[in-house]
Each structure stands twice: as structure tokens, then as C-alpha cells.
Design an enzyme around this catalytic site. Structure first.
Site, PDB file in Angstrom:
ATOM      1  N   SER A  72     -60.549 -50.139 -13.405  1.00 44.26           N
ATOM      2  CA  SER A  72     -59.709 -50.330 -12.214  1.00 44.26           C
ATOM      3  C   SER A  72     -60.426 -49.748 -10.998  1.00 44.26           C
ATOM      4  CB  SER A  72     -58.376 -49.599 -12.424  1.00 44.26           C
ATOM      5  OG  SER A  72     -57.767 -49.322 -11.182  1.00 44.26           O
ATOM      6  N   MET A  88     -58.263 -56.928  -4.144  1.00 43.14           N
ATOM      7  CA  MET A  88     -58.251 -55.971  -3.027  1.00 43.14           C
ATOM      8  C   MET A  88     -59.634 -55.347  -2.861  1.00 43.14           C
ATOM      9  SD  MET A  88     -54.517 -54.289  -2.891  1.00 43.14           S
ATOM     10  CE  MET A  88     -54.728 -53.088  -4.182  1.00 43.14           C
ATOM     11  N   GLN A 143     -47.314 -58.263 -12.899  1.00 38.18           N
ATOM     12  CA  GLN A 143     -47.686 -59.083 -11.743  1.00 38.18           C
ATOM     13  C   GLN A 143     -47.875 -60.547 -12.164  1.00 38.18           C
ATOM     14  OE1 GLN A 143     -50.504 -57.856  -8.476  1.00 38.18           O
ATOM     15  NE2 GLN A 143     -51.932 -59.004  -9.709  1.00 38.18           N
ATOM     16  N   GLN A 187     -47.857 -54.213   0.053  1.00 41.11           N
ATOM     17  CA  GLN A 187     -47.586 -53.900  -1.357  1.00 41.11           C
ATOM     18  C   GLN A 187     -47.748 -52.407  -1.676  1.00 41.11           C
ATOM     19  OE1 GLN A 187     -50.795 -56.647  -2.713  1.00 41.11           O
ATOM     20  NE2 GLN A 187     -51.210 -55.090  -4.264  1.00 41.11           N
ATOM     21  N   GLY A 201     -55.517 -61.024 -13.729  1.00 43.76           N
ATOM     22  CA  GLY A 201     -55.853 -60.241 -14.914  1.00 43.76           C
ATOM     23  C   GLY A 201     -54.615 -59.775 -15.665  1.00 43.76           C
ATOM     24  N   GLN A 202     -54.711 -59.789 -16.986  1.00 42.13           N
ATOM     25  CA  GLN A 202     -53.623 -59.254 -17.821  1.00 42.13           C
ATOM     26  C   GLN A 202     -53.404 -57.765 -17.547  1.00 42.13           C
ATOM     27  OE1 GLN A 202     -53.931 -59.742 -22.200  1.00 42.13           O
ATOM     28  NE2 GLN A 202     -52.775 -57.833 -22.307  1.00 42.13           N
ATOM     29  N   LEU A 245     -64.971 -54.245  -6.032  1.00 41.82           N
ATOM     30  CA  LEU A 245     -65.114 -55.148  -7.178  1.00 41.82           C
ATOM     31  C   LEU A 245     -65.763 -54.474  -8.380  1.00 41.82           C
ATOM     32  CD1 LEU A 245     -66.251 -58.443  -5.374  1.00 41.82           C
ATOM     33  CD2 LEU A 245     -63.923 -57.673  -5.925  1.00 41.82           C
ATOM     34  N   GLY A 268     -63.960 -56.321 -14.171  1.00 48.89           N
ATOM     35  CA  GLY A 268     -62.694 -57.047 -14.355  1.00 48.89           C
ATOM     36  C   GLY A 268     -62.600 -58.215 -13.382  1.00 48.89           C
ATOM     37  N   HIS A 269     -62.898 -57.951 -12.118  1.00 52.95           N
ATOM     38  CA  HIS A 269     -62.860 -59.010 -11.103  1.00 52.95           C
ATOM     39  C   HIS A 269     -63.894 -60.099 -11.428  1.00 52.95           C
ATOM     40  CE1 HIS A 269     -61.503 -55.411  -8.548  1.00 52.95           C
ATOM     41  NE2 HIS A 269     -60.468 -56.200  -8.554  1.00 52.95           N
TER      42      HIS A 269
HETATM   43  P1  AMP Z   1     -56.960 -55.699  -7.635  1.00 52.96           P
HETATM   44  O1  AMP Z   1     -58.206 -55.819  -6.822  1.00 52.96           O
HETATM   45  O2  AMP Z   1     -56.831 -54.383  -8.346  1.00 52.96           O
HETATM   46  O3  AMP Z   1     -55.724 -56.110  -6.879  1.00 52.96           O
HETATM   47  O4  AMP Z   1     -57.093 -56.754  -8.809  1.00 52.96           O
HETATM   48  C1  AMP Z   1     -57.387 -58.103  -8.555  1.00 52.96           C
HETATM   49  C2  AMP Z   1     -57.261 -58.876  -9.841  1.00 52.96           C
HETATM   50  O5  AMP Z   1     -58.158 -58.328 -10.814  1.00 52.96           O
HETATM   51  C3  AMP Z   1     -55.853 -58.797 -10.461  1.00 52.96           C
HETATM   52  O6  AMP Z   1     -55.516 -60.079 -10.984  1.00 52.96           O
HETATM   53  C4  AMP Z   1     -56.030 -57.782 -11.544  1.00 52.96           C
HETATM   54  O7  AMP Z   1     -55.123 -57.927 -12.611  1.00 52.96           O
HETATM   55  C5  AMP Z   1     -57.448 -58.067 -11.999  1.00 52.96           C
HETATM   56  N1  AMP Z   1     -58.028 -56.926 -12.709  1.00 52.96           N
HETATM   57  C6  AMP Z   1     -58.044 -55.629 -12.309  1.00 52.96           C
HETATM   58  N2  AMP Z   1     -58.617 -54.848 -13.251  1.00 52.96           N
HETATM   59  C7  AMP Z   1     -58.946 -55.679 -14.277  1.00 52.96           C
HETATM   60  C8  AMP Z   1     -59.568 -55.478 -15.544  1.00 52.96           C
HETATM   61  N3  AMP Z   1     -59.942 -54.276 -15.970  1.00 52.96           N
HETATM   62  N4  AMP Z   1     -59.757 -56.551 -16.335  1.00 52.96           N
HETATM   63  C9  AMP Z   1     -59.368 -57.785 -15.928  1.00 52.96           C
HETATM   64  N5  AMP Z   1     -58.793 -58.047 -14.748  1.00 52.96           N
HETATM   65  C10 AMP Z   1     -58.578 -57.004 -13.926  1.00 52.96           C
END
Ligand code: AMP
Length: 285
Positions: free
Chosen positions: A185, A30, A153, A61, A147-148, A33, A36-37
Site C-alpha cells: 500500500s 492516488m 470499494q 474521500q 484492486g481486491q 505507485l 499493486g497499481h
Molecule cells: P490507491 O492509489 O491506494 O487509491 O489505489 C488505487 C488502486 O490500486 C485501487 O483499486 C486499489 O485497490 C489498488 N491497489 C492498492 N494496493 C493494491 C495491492 N497491494 N494489490 C492490488 N491492487 C492494489
């Protein structure tokens, strides 16, 4: 890096890659970035020829009282980060491209979506699976990386892919954390200073029970109590849930003799930011 904003253009581009025999590794996000991304992009790169990331703040969502409007949107910065991370294609469709007038079809995984986060976010996973199946049909990736961090999800998506025979392999990347252990996050920007200084305790609690588990304690009740005691004293964090569940049905466990997910969700008291974190004991997600 190609930036694609239309669904038709994305479909054509994917077709071109398929014709050339190039595999696509897909990372849905989303935006806003962070590291994690970027870590998921690296996994996609290692496992495919073309690395494709989507940025789409998916309205279906979010619940009516949630942060859809104020969710951070920083497209220019995201483009720079994605480029830097070696992304080949950035797909950023508009809401009207993804949900044209008359849109009325939803994908719903039952059962596991009404546990954990599904309790306070009743339609959340329906929005996630709907948009992801659409993305899978548009992008046609061989691999998609998640991501875990969002463990439930991952399990919901794996279930959808299995149940609906999507020809896609789902890979999972570990949780990337700040140096103090706090899971990164996009929503962390909302936190006040006081909240930010307390949130590392969330992972401290999880680390504590990992240690007790590794020293031989397998009773979920004992482990959960340690966690709840730790969280009880926090001033700026209110727990929503802290559960130890199996991977299959997200059913609370009594004895940890199968791979187990320890998942927590909480809300901060000042900025009302919802945070989630987890660890896996005795296996990998
Ligand atoms: P989002 O943009 O929050 O929807 O996340 C997109 C992807 O990034 C999802 O698969 C999340 O699980 C993953 N993600 C978010 N935060 C982290 C993190 N700290 N470490 C690894 N993956 C992450």
C-alpha cells in the site's frame, strides 16, 4: 506516454480514441505507485487498446483528521513507473480542475457504505463514488480496473455502476503482497520499523482461517475467533474490525455457504497508520 493535466484535454483525447474505435482501460489511483497499481495496469492492457491511469489525491474521500496533507505525492517517480508499466495516458488533474468553485453535487451509494470501513470513515465512500463518476464521465472508459485490496470499494463501485447504468465493465485484480505476505500500500511508507516487523501477522491470521475453512469449518463464529485470538497478542497493531460478511449487503454471516469476504482493518500504535486486508472464501469478488 501522454501526460494530461486538464479535464478538457482529457475529454478531447478520449473522444479521439472513441472515434478511432479504440477501447480504453482505466486504472484510477492516488499515485505513489507500487506493484499493486502496476498489476492493475497489466489487466487493463490485456483487456483494452489504450491503457489510461489517473493520479489524483482526492480530497473528498479523506476525513478531517485523515492524512490528505501528508499523503505521499511523488509525481516524477510515478511518471517513470507508469511509463515502464506500459501506460499510454497518465491523467493527473489538479484539485481545482476536478472541484471548481461552487462544486456541490455528490454521488452516494447507501447501505453498504455505512458498514466495515464506513463506520470509522463516514464520508469516505461518498468521496470515492463522486470522484469516480466524474472520472468515468471524463475518460469514458469501457473497462475500469480496481484492486481486491479495497474490497468494499469494489463492491460499492459495482453497485454504483449497476444502479446508475454506467456503461463500464468493472474488473478486479488480486492483492499484490510483499514476500512476507504484507499487502502493498502507498501508506506502508508511514510504518515504523517495529510496526513493519509485526504487520505480516495480519495476513498470517487470514491465511490461518483460509486453511481452517478449507479443512471444512464453515461457522463464521469459529473462524472469527481464530482470527481475533491471533490478532489479540499483537503489540503494535490495534484492530478496528475483523468481519466475515456476504458480498451483497456486507452483512455478517453465521454460516459460510455463500461467497464470503473476510475483511480486517487495524491501526498501528506508533505511526497510527490505518491498514486494511482481506481474503475471499468460496468465490471471487
Ligand atoms: P490507491 O492509489 O491506494 O487509491 O489505489 C488505487 C488502486 O490500486 C485501487 O483499486 C486499489 O485497490 C489498488 N491497489 C492498492 N494496493 C493494491 C495491492 N497491494 N494489490 C492490488 N491492487 C492494489
Amino acid at each position: 506516454m501522454k501526460i494530461v493535466k486538464s479535464v478538457a484535454e482529457m475529454k478531447n483525447l478520449s473522444l479521439t480514441y472513441h472515434k478511432c474505435g479504440q477501447t480504453i482501460g482505466f486504472v484510477p489511483t492516488m499515485g505513489a505507485l507500487h506493484e499493486g497499481h502496476v498489476s492493475l495496469l497489466k489487466i487493463a492492457r490485456q483487456n483494452s487498446d489504450i491503457t489510461l491511469m489517473s493520479i489524483f489525491v482526492n480530497p473528498t474521500q479523506f476525513g478531517p483528521q485523515e492524512d490528505f496533507e501528508k499523503y505521499p505525492r511523488v509525481f516524477e517517480q510515478d511518471c517513470a513507473k507508469a511509463l515502464d508499466a506500459g501506460c499510454d495516458v497518465l491523467f493527473a488533474p489538479t484539485v481545482s480542475q476536478m472541484y471548481p468553485d461552487g462544486f456541490s453535487t455528490y454521488v452516494s451509494v447507501e447501505g453498504i457504505t455505512s458498514k466495515l470501513c464506513g463506520i470509522s470513515r463516514p464520508n469516505h465512500f461518498r468521496g470515492v463514488t463522486t470522484v469516480l463518476l466524474k472520472f468515468f464521465n471524463i475518460v469514458e472508459p469501457q473497462i475500469a480496473v480496481f484492486g481486491q485490496k479495497d474490497a468494499q470499494q469494489v463492491l460499492v463501485i459495482k453497485r454504483m455502476v449497476r444502479d446508475l447504468n454506467c456503461p463500464i465493465k468493472i474488473l478486479t485484480g488480486p492483492i499484490i503482497r510483499e514476500p512476507d505476505g504484507f499487502a502493498i500500500s502507498s501508506r506502508n511508507k508511514y510504518l515504523t520499523e517495529k510496526e513493519r516487523s509485526e504487520v505480516p501477522q495480519i495476513f498470517e491470521g487470514l491465511k490461518k482461517i483460509m486453511e481452517v475453512y478449507e479443512n471444512g469449518e464453515k461457522k463464521a463464529g469459529v473462524l472469527k475467533e481464530i482470527l481475533l485470538n491471533k490478532y489479540h497478542s499483537l503489540k503494535h497493531i490495534k484492530m478496528e474490525y475483523a468481519d466475515i460478511v456476504d458480498f451483497e449487503n456486507l452483512k455478517p454471516l453465521e454460516i459460510l455457504n455463500t461467497p464470503s469476504l473476510v475483511a480486517v482493518a487495524c491501526r498501528t500504535t506508533e505511526s497510527k497508520t490505518r491498514l486494511i486486508d482481506n481474503i475471499v472464501l468460496g468465490g471471487v469478488l
